[in-house]
Design a protein around this motif. Structure first.
Motif, PDB file in Angstrom:
ATOM      1  N   ARG A 111       0.833  -1.216   0.000  1.00 31.12           N
ATOM      2  CA  ARG A 111       0.000   0.000   0.000  1.00 31.12           C
ATOM      3  C   ARG A 111       0.862   1.257   0.000  1.00 31.12           C
ATOM      4  NH1 ARG A 111      -2.361   1.231   5.650  1.00 31.12           N
ATOM      5  NH2 ARG A 111      -0.172   1.857   5.855  1.00 31.12           N
ATOM      6  N   ASN A 112       1.840   1.307   0.888  1.00 30.88           N
ATOM      7  CA  ASN A 112       2.678   2.500   0.998  1.00 30.88           C
ATOM      8  C   ASN A 112       3.471   2.744  -0.274  1.00 30.88           C
ATOM      9  OD1 ASN A 112       1.678   2.612   3.563  1.00 30.88           O
ATOM     10  ND2 ASN A 112       3.613   2.192   4.608  1.00 30.88           N
ATOM     11  N   GLN A 113       3.977   1.662  -0.884  1.00 35.86           N
ATOM     12  CA  GLN A 113       4.747   1.805  -2.120  1.00 35.86           C
ATOM     13  C   GLN A 113       3.858   2.310  -3.252  1.00 35.86           C
ATOM     14  OE1 GLN A 113       7.940   1.692  -2.309  1.00 35.86           O
ATOM     15  NE2 GLN A 113       8.033   2.052  -4.517  1.00 35.86           N
ATOM     16  N   LEU A 114       2.650   1.782  -3.346  1.00 35.53           N
ATOM     17  CA  LEU A 114       1.727   2.238  -4.396  1.00 35.53           C
ATOM     18  C   LEU A 114       1.381   3.712  -4.210  1.00 35.53           C
ATOM     19  CD1 LEU A 114      -0.711  -0.817  -4.657  1.00 35.53           C
ATOM     20  CD2 LEU A 114       0.911  -0.031  -6.405  1.00 35.53           C
ATOM     21  N   MET A 115       1.199   4.132  -2.959  1.00 35.19           N
ATOM     22  CA  MET A 115       0.883   5.540  -2.699  1.00 35.19           C
ATOM     23  C   MET A 115       2.047   6.448  -3.056  1.00 35.19           C
ATOM     24  SD  MET A 115      -1.321   5.283   0.833  1.00 35.19           S
ATOM     25  CE  MET A 115      -1.607   7.046   0.928  1.00 35.19           C
ATOM     26  N   ARG A 116       3.276   5.980  -2.788  1.00 37.91           N
ATOM     27  CA  ARG A 116       4.459   6.774  -3.160  1.00 37.91           C
ATOM     28  C   ARG A 116       4.584   6.912  -4.669  1.00 37.91           C
ATOM     29  NH1 ARG A 116       7.025   3.374   0.793  1.00 37.91           N
ATOM     30  NH2 ARG A 116       7.323   4.487   2.774  1.00 37.91           N
ATOM     31  N   MET A 117       4.175   5.868  -5.397  1.00 34.58           N
ATOM     32  CA  MET A 117       4.321   5.858  -6.853  1.00 34.58           C
ATOM     33  C   MET A 117       3.181   6.581  -7.573  1.00 34.58           C
ATOM     34  SD  MET A 117       5.491   1.859  -7.252  1.00 34.58           S
ATOM     35  CE  MET A 117       5.312   1.874  -9.031  1.00 34.58           C
ATOM     36  N   THR A 118       2.107   6.894  -6.854  1.00 34.19           N
ATOM     37  CA  THR A 118       0.963   7.550  -7.495  1.00 34.19           C
ATOM     38  C   THR A 118       1.360   8.943  -7.959  1.00 34.19           C
ATOM     39  OG1 THR A 118      -0.581   6.340  -6.090  1.00 34.19           O
ATOM     40  CG2 THR A 118      -1.410   8.340  -7.174  1.00 34.19           C
ATOM     41  N   PRO A 119       1.168   9.270  -9.229  1.00 29.64           N
ATOM     42  CA  PRO A 119       1.564  10.596  -9.739  1.00 29.64           C
ATOM     43  C   PRO A 119       0.790  11.715  -9.054  1.00 29.64           C
ATOM     44  CG  PRO A 119       1.022   9.082 -11.542  1.00 29.64           C
ATOM     45  CD  PRO A 119       0.589   8.415 -10.277  1.00 29.64           C
ATOM     46  N   SER A 120       1.437  12.855  -8.851  1.00 29.50           N
ATOM     47  CA  SER A 120       0.770  13.997  -8.222  1.00 29.50           C
ATOM     48  C   SER A 120      -0.406  14.469  -9.067  1.00 29.50           C
ATOM     49  CB  SER A 120       1.765  15.145  -8.017  1.00 29.50           C
ATOM     50  OG  SER A 120       2.348  15.535  -9.256  1.00 29.50           O
ATOM     51  N   SER A 121      -0.328  14.246 -10.386  1.00 28.47           N
ATOM     52  CA  SER A 121      -1.433  14.648 -11.267  1.00 28.47           C
ATOM     53  C   SER A 121      -2.706  13.866 -10.954  1.00 28.47           C
ATOM     54  CB  SER A 121      -1.045  14.432 -12.731  1.00 28.47           C
ATOM     55  OG  SER A 121      -0.717  13.070 -12.971  1.00 28.47           O
ATOM     56  N   PHE A 122      -2.536  12.597 -10.542  1.00 29.28           N
ATOM     57  CA  PHE A 122      -3.706  11.780 -10.181  1.00 29.28           C
ATOM     58  C   PHE A 122      -4.333  12.306  -8.893  1.00 29.28           C
ATOM     59  CE2 PHE A 122      -5.652   8.242  -7.865  1.00 29.28           C
ATOM     60  CZ  PHE A 122      -6.527   7.746  -8.827  1.00 29.28           C
ATOM     61  N   ASN A 123      -3.480  12.589  -7.885  1.00 27.81           N
ATOM     62  CA  ASN A 123      -3.992  13.146  -6.630  1.00 27.81           C
ATOM     63  C   ASN A 123      -4.693  14.478  -6.865  1.00 27.81           C
ATOM     64  OD1 ASN A 123      -3.054  11.026  -5.043  1.00 27.81           O
ATOM     65  ND2 ASN A 123      -1.060  11.978  -4.706  1.00 27.81           N
ATOM     66  N   ARG A 124      -4.120  15.282  -7.775  1.00 30.06           N
ATOM     67  CA  ARG A 124      -4.720  16.588  -8.078  1.00 30.06           C
ATOM     68  C   ARG A 124      -6.086  16.417  -8.717  1.00 30.06           C
ATOM     69  NH1 ARG A 124      -1.295  20.719 -11.675  1.00 30.06           N
ATOM     70  NH2 ARG A 124      -0.067  20.746  -9.743  1.00 30.06           N
ATOM     71  N   LYS A 125      -6.211  15.443  -9.622  1.00 26.08           N
ATOM     72  CA  LYS A 125      -7.487  15.200 -10.295  1.00 26.08           C
ATOM     73  C   LYS A 125      -8.545  14.756  -9.291  1.00 26.08           C
ATOM     74  CE  LYS A 125      -9.576  12.671 -14.156  1.00 26.08           C
ATOM     75  NZ  LYS A 125      -9.353  11.675 -15.234  1.00 26.08           N
ATOM     76  N   GLN A 126      -8.149  13.880  -8.356  1.00 32.49           N
ATOM     77  CA  GLN A 126      -9.092  13.412  -7.340  1.00 32.49           C
ATOM     78  C   GLN A 126      -9.563  14.573  -6.462  1.00 32.49           C
ATOM     79  OE1 GLN A 126      -9.557  10.345  -8.885  1.00 32.49           O
ATOM     80  NE2 GLN A 126      -9.986   9.660  -6.818  1.00 32.49           N
ATOM     81  N   SER A 127      -8.628  15.436  -6.074  1.00 31.35           N
ATOM     82  CA  SER A 127      -8.979  16.581  -5.229  1.00 31.35           C
ATOM     83  C   SER A 127      -9.846  17.571  -5.998  1.00 31.35           C
ATOM     84  CB  SER A 127      -7.709  17.282  -4.729  1.00 31.35           C
ATOM     85  OG  SER A 127      -6.942  16.412  -3.924  1.00 31.35           O
ATOM     86  N   GLU A 128      -9.570  17.754  -7.278  1.00 29.48           N
ATOM     87  CA  GLU A 128     -10.330  18.697  -8.089  1.00 29.48           C
ATOM     88  C   GLU A 128     -11.805  18.308  -8.141  1.00 29.48           C
ATOM     89  OE1 GLU A 128     -11.612  21.727  -9.869  1.00 29.48           O
ATOM     90  OE2 GLU A 128      -9.463  21.666  -9.476  1.00 29.48           O
ATOM     91  N   GLN A 129     -12.087  17.017  -8.230  1.00 29.65           N
ATOM     92  CA  GLN A 129     -13.481  16.553  -8.254  1.00 29.65           C
ATOM     93  C   GLN A 129     -14.200  16.918  -6.963  1.00 29.65           C
ATOM     94  OE1 GLN A 129     -13.058  12.354  -9.039  1.00 29.65           O
ATOM     95  NE2 GLN A 129     -12.932  12.628 -11.244  1.00 29.65           N
ATOM     96  N   ILE A 130     -13.487  16.882  -5.864  1.00 27.86           N
ATOM     97  CA  ILE A 130     -14.083  17.212  -4.563  1.00 27.86           C
ATOM     98  C   ILE A 130     -14.247  18.730  -4.404  1.00 27.86           C
ATOM     99  CG2 ILE A 130     -13.735  17.125  -2.058  1.00 27.86           C
ATOM    100  CD1 ILE A 130     -12.294  14.454  -2.510  1.00 27.86           C
ATOM    101  N   PHE A 131     -13.262  19.480  -4.878  1.00 28.76           N
ATOM    102  CA  PHE A 131     -13.268  20.928  -4.640  1.00 28.76           C
ATOM    103  C   PHE A 131     -14.173  21.707  -5.596  1.00 28.76           C
ATOM    104  CE2 PHE A 131      -8.664  20.613  -2.842  1.00 28.76           C
ATOM    105  CZ  PHE A 131      -9.177  20.091  -1.663  1.00 28.76           C
ATOM    106  N   GLN A 132     -14.595  21.082  -6.694  1.00 22.83           N
ATOM    107  CA  GLN A 132     -15.416  21.790  -7.680  1.00 22.83           C
ATOM    108  C   GLN A 132     -16.834  21.992  -7.163  1.00 22.83           C
ATOM    109  OE1 GLN A 132     -13.872  22.754 -10.689  1.00 22.83           O
ATOM    110  NE2 GLN A 132     -15.676  24.075 -10.872  1.00 22.83           N
ATOM    111  N   ILE A 133     -17.321  23.243  -7.172  1.00 25.12           N
ATOM    112  CA  ILE A 133     -18.687  23.554  -6.751  1.00 25.12           C
ATOM    113  C   ILE A 133     -19.577  23.619  -7.977  1.00 25.12           C
ATOM    114  CG2 ILE A 133     -20.170  25.250  -5.597  1.00 25.12           C
ATOM    115  CD1 ILE A 133     -18.267  24.206  -3.618  1.00 25.12           C
ATOM    116  N   PRO A 134     -20.723  22.900  -8.008  1.00 25.52           N
ATOM    117  CA  PRO A 134     -21.592  22.943  -9.179  1.00 25.52           C
ATOM    118  C   PRO A 134     -22.315  24.272  -9.326  1.00 25.52           C
ATOM    119  CG  PRO A 134     -22.614  21.677  -7.428  1.00 25.52           C
ATOM    120  CD  PRO A 134     -21.237  22.000  -6.965  1.00 25.52           C
ATOM    121  N   HIS A 135     -22.694  24.599 -10.546  1.00 24.88           N
ATOM    122  CA  HIS A 135     -23.456  25.828 -10.823  1.00 24.88           C
ATOM    123  C   HIS A 135     -24.858  25.460 -11.265  1.00 24.88           C
ATOM    124  CE1 HIS A 135     -19.880  28.359 -10.530  1.00 24.88           C
ATOM    125  NE2 HIS A 135     -19.242  27.472 -11.262  1.00 24.88           N
TER     126      HIS A 135
END
Length: 377
Positions: free
Chosen positions: A352-376
C-alpha cells in the motif's frame, strides 16, 4: 416564507445564513441548552471556503484559523508516504484551506445571523406530516407547525427516521478520539495537515491557531469501543513519532472526546414533499477525507440557490440532482480509505505505501479537483 431547520450545527447555521442572504427567513431548533465550544477542530477545505467566500465570511474565518498548504499521509514515525500540495487549488479557486476551532467557526456563523431565530433546548422527539405540512413535537413538550422543513440534525436524524425510515447506519468498527491542546508545533508542521498511519490505527494533527493543535486518532476494534479508553491512549500510540506522543501527553484526558465511527449507507432520496435532508442527516460519512462538514457547507449553498430560484418541490429535486452523486462519491471513497488506512498485514501495508508513493501527483490533483469543484445552477 419561513423555513424551519432542525439542528444548529455547521450545516444548519450555514444554511440559515445562505437563506438569510436570499431574503428567506428561518427558524432553527437546536437540542442543546446552550451553544458552547466543542473541543475539536475542523478543516475547511477549498470547496467549503469557496462557499464562505460567496457568503462574505472568508476573511473572518481566515483571521480566526490557520492556513493549510498541504495534506500529508505519513508512516507512524512521520516519514512521508503521500503529499497533496494545495497551492494549485488556492490559485485556481482564489481561496485557502483553513483549519479552525469548531467552536470559533460556530460563533462566527451565529454572529452572522441577523433576523433568524435560534430556539435552544428543543430536542426533536417526533415529526409527523399533516394537511398543513409537519407537526414537530419536542422533548420540552412544545409543539410547532412547520410548512417547510430542513433536517440538519446529523447521523441519528429524527427527521430522517420519522419520514425516511428506509435507511441504514453502518458501523466502521473504529473508535475515534479527538482533542485540542496548547502545544507549540515544530515549524515544519505549522501549515500542514499530517496523518500518520500505523497498524490498524492512525493519528492526525493540525494547527488551528497560534500554539493550539487539534488532533484526532482512530483505532480498529473487535468487540466495541469499550475495548479502548482515552486514559490509555498514550499506550495505543507509543510506537508513533515523539511529536505525536508529546501532543497526546499535553492534552487533558477529561477533554478528549471518544466516539465510534459510523456512516449512512447511500440512499436514493433526500427529500419528499416539503421536507429535505442535508449534511450528515442525508449523507453522513466517515471522517477519513475531512469532508463531512465541507459537504454539509456545500449543501447549504446549493440548497439556498435552489430555493431562491424555484418553488419548494422543484428546489429540493434540483438540489438532490446536483448534490447527491458527489456526496455519495465522497461517502464511498471515505469508507474505502478508512479500510485501506487500517490494514494489519505488514506485507499489505508495505505494498500500500509503495503504491501511494508511486501515485503521480497529477492523479492526486485530479481526485482533489473533483471534490473541490462547486456545481453551478
Amino acid at each position: 416564507m419561513t423555513i424551519d431547520i432542525i439542528g444548529a450545527g455547521i450545516g444548519g447555521l450555514t444554511t440559515a445564513i445562505a437563506l438569510q442572504q436570499k431574503g428567506i427567513r428561518t427558524r432553527i431548533f437546536e437540542q442543546a441548552e446552550n451553544i458552547k465550544p466543542v473541543g475539536a477542530g475542523i478543516i475547511l477545505a477549498n470547496n467549503a471556503m469557496q462557499v464562505y467566500e460567496k457568503l462574505g465570511l472568508r476573511k473572518i474565518i481566515e483571521d480566526n484559523g490557520n492556513y493549510i498548504a498541504s495534506m500529508n499521509i505519513t508512516k507512524a514515525d512521520l516519514n512521508p508516504i503521500s503529499k497533496v500540495d494545495l497551492s494549485f487549488f488556492e490559485k485556481k479557486h482564489k481561496v485557502k484551506n483553513i483549519a479552525i476551532h469548531r467552536g470559533a467557526l460556530q460563533q462566527i456563523l451565529i454572529n452572522e445571523l441577523k433576523f433568524n431565530e435560534i430556539h435552544l433546548n428543543h430536542r426533536l422527539k417526533k415529526v409527523e406530516s399533516n394537511d398543513h405540512g409537519y407537526s414537530l413535537t419536542f422533548e420540552n413538550r412544545k409543539q410547532i407547525q412547520s410548512s417547510i422543513l430542513i433536517g440538519a440534525d446529523g447521523l441519528k436524524s429524527v427527521v430522517r427516521q420519522g419520514l425516511f425510515p428506509e435507511t441504514i447506519i453502518r458501523n466502521a468498527k473504529q473508535v475515534c478520539w479527538r482533542g485540542v491542546t496548547d502545544f507549540k508545533l515544530p515549524g515544519a508542521y505549522k501549515n500542514e495537515l499530517n496523518e500518520a498511519w500505523g497498524k490498524r490505527d492512525r493519528f492526525g494533527f493540525v494547527q488551528i491557531a497560534k500554539d493550539k493543535v487539534y488532533w484526532y486518532a482512530l483505532k480498529s476494534f473487535k468487540t466495541g469501543k469499550n475495548e479502548f479508553s482515552a486514559h490509555n491512549i498514550e499506550n495505543y500510540f507509543d510506537k508513533y513519532s515523539s511529536v505525536i506522543k508529546s501532543i497526546i501527553s499535553s492534552t487533558q484526558k477529561e477533554h478528549i472526546h471518544t466516539a465510534e465511527i459510523s456512516d449512512l449507507k447511500p440512499t436514493s432520496f433526500w427529500y419528499k414533499e416539503k421536507v429535505c435532508l442535508i449534511g450528515d442527516a442525508a449523507h453522513a460519512m466517515t471522517p477519513n477525507m475531512g469532508q463531512g462538514a465541507c459537504q454539509a457547507i456545500e449543501d447549504a449553498y446549493i440548497l439556498s440557490e435552489c430555493l431562491s430560484k424555484y418553488e419548494v418541490h422543484q428546489a429540493f429535486a434540483t438540489f438532490q440532482k446536483l448534490r447527491l452523486p458527489k456526496a455519495h462519491q465522497v461517502v464511498k471513497a471515505s469508507w474505502m480509505l478508512g479500510k485501506i488506512a487500517h490494514l494489519s498485514n505488514p506485507i499489505l501495508i508495505g505494498i500500500r505505501n509503495q503504491l501511494m508513493r508511486m501515485t503521480p501527483s497529477s492523479f492526486n490533483r485530479k481526485q482533489s479537483e473533483q471534490i473541490f469543484q462547486i456545481p453551478h445552477l
